[in-house]
Design an enzyme around this catalytic site. Structure first.
Site, PDB file in Angstrom:
ATOM      1  N   ASP A 131       0.822  -1.210   0.000  1.00 36.23           N
ATOM      2  CA  ASP A 131       0.000   0.000   0.000  1.00 36.23           C
ATOM      3  C   ASP A 131       0.861   1.267   0.000  1.00 36.23           C
ATOM      4  OD1 ASP A 131      -2.354  -1.414  -0.028  1.00 36.23           O
ATOM      5  OD2 ASP A 131      -2.711  -1.282   2.123  1.00 36.23           O
ATOM      6  N   MET A 158      -7.918   8.770   9.355  1.00 35.85           N
ATOM      7  CA  MET A 158      -8.378   9.280   8.054  1.00 35.85           C
ATOM      8  C   MET A 158      -9.501  10.301   8.226  1.00 35.85           C
ATOM      9  SD  MET A 158      -8.416   5.459   6.349  1.00 35.85           S
ATOM     10  CE  MET A 158      -9.250   4.810   7.821  1.00 35.85           C
ATOM     11  N   LYS A 201      -3.706   3.256  -1.966  1.00 30.14           N
ATOM     12  CA  LYS A 201      -4.932   4.047  -1.952  1.00 30.14           C
ATOM     13  C   LYS A 201      -4.663   5.349  -1.223  1.00 30.14           C
ATOM     14  CE  LYS A 201      -7.810  -0.094  -1.626  1.00 30.14           C
ATOM     15  NZ  LYS A 201      -8.849  -0.791  -0.831  1.00 30.14           N
TER      16      LYS A 201
END
Length: 253
Positions: free
Chosen positions: A44, A179, A66
């Site tokens: 990732d 996030m 991502k």
């Protein structure tokens, strides 16, 4: 205690490895050993180059990173990559930042492997909330400040489930939002509406545990103002423990 492990040669095998929050020295000993034996590394965005360099030079590296509002590779395609590579008889290391089972979709990927009867193992990693707050001098719990801690995803209510903001707004606990930069105005508004005082201390930890770490401190009512100054990856921490940063900060200060 076993210090070596061999992986099946005749059939595929997947190791789901948490790479930790950023500092490559926080990778676990088992995580290091598994990466060094990888034939394929599926990784990732938050996995550092220093950790990728631990894999054998001949190992295939597949980036599936991502980031906010942009998915390089859809999740379904990531799942298929793991299945396809394992079916080729390869040892695949699925490498994720932090810990794969804390907002890392690790469980979802393992369900797919299980459905396809592919063998796997899980190597836990230090999750960002534990690593970044430790490097910022912010204890998640403290007898005089917080008796519990909750981890919440900043991708709020994407599955349609309601969030009990009043429960989150209880005193004597620490809240960590992963996030959450984009949702910071909503987070602050809902926590205050739920009963948390506007002057509740909070912090944003940007790029925690790395040389670029930065800590922004303020009050809950100022959270959205702090968020516009921060860059991803970043954690939002809400609770009186964040005030201890001023006294206990040790890294990069």
């Amino acid at each position: 205690m076993s210090v070596t492990q061999s992986y099946p040669q005749s059939c595929g095998f997947v190791s789901l490895v948490g790479a930790g929050p950023g500092d490559p020295d926080l990778l676990t000993v088992k995580g290091l050993r598994v990466i060094q034996q990888a034939q394929v590394v599926v990784y990732d965005r938050l996995v550092s180059q220093a950790i990728l360099d631990l894999a054998p030079a001949q190992a295939e590296r597949i980036y599936v990173g991502k980031q906010l509002d942009f998915h390089c590779v859809p999740q379904q395609q990531i799942n298929q990559i793991l299945v396809d590579k394992a079916r080729q008889g390869l040892h695949v290391v699925r490498l994720k930042g932090g810990d794969s089972f804390i907002f890392g979709r690790g469980g979802e990927e393992l369900e797919v492997l299980a459905d396809h009867h592919i063998a796997y193992e899980v190597v836990p990693g230090i999750t960002a909330a534990a690593g970044a707050t430790a490097y910022a001098g912010i204890p998640l719990t403290h007898r005089e400040h917080a008796q519990s801690v909750q981890f919440i995803t900043g991708h709020l209510q994407q599955d349609g489930s309601p969030i009990n903001w009043q429960a989150l707004a209880q005193s004597n606990q620490t809240l960590v939002f992963y996030m959450g930069l984009k949702q910071s105005p909503h987070i602050a508004e809902q926590l205050i509406s739920g009963g948390l005082a506007k002057d509740t201390q909070c912090a944003i930890i940007e790029k925690g545990t790395t040389p670029q770490q930065r800590v922004l401190r303020g009050e809950l009512a100022q959270l959205s103002e702090l968020a516009v100054q921060a860059q991803s990856p970043a954690l939002i921490v809400v609770g009186s423990v964040t005030a201890l940063h001023d006294k206990l900060a040790w890294f990069g200060e």
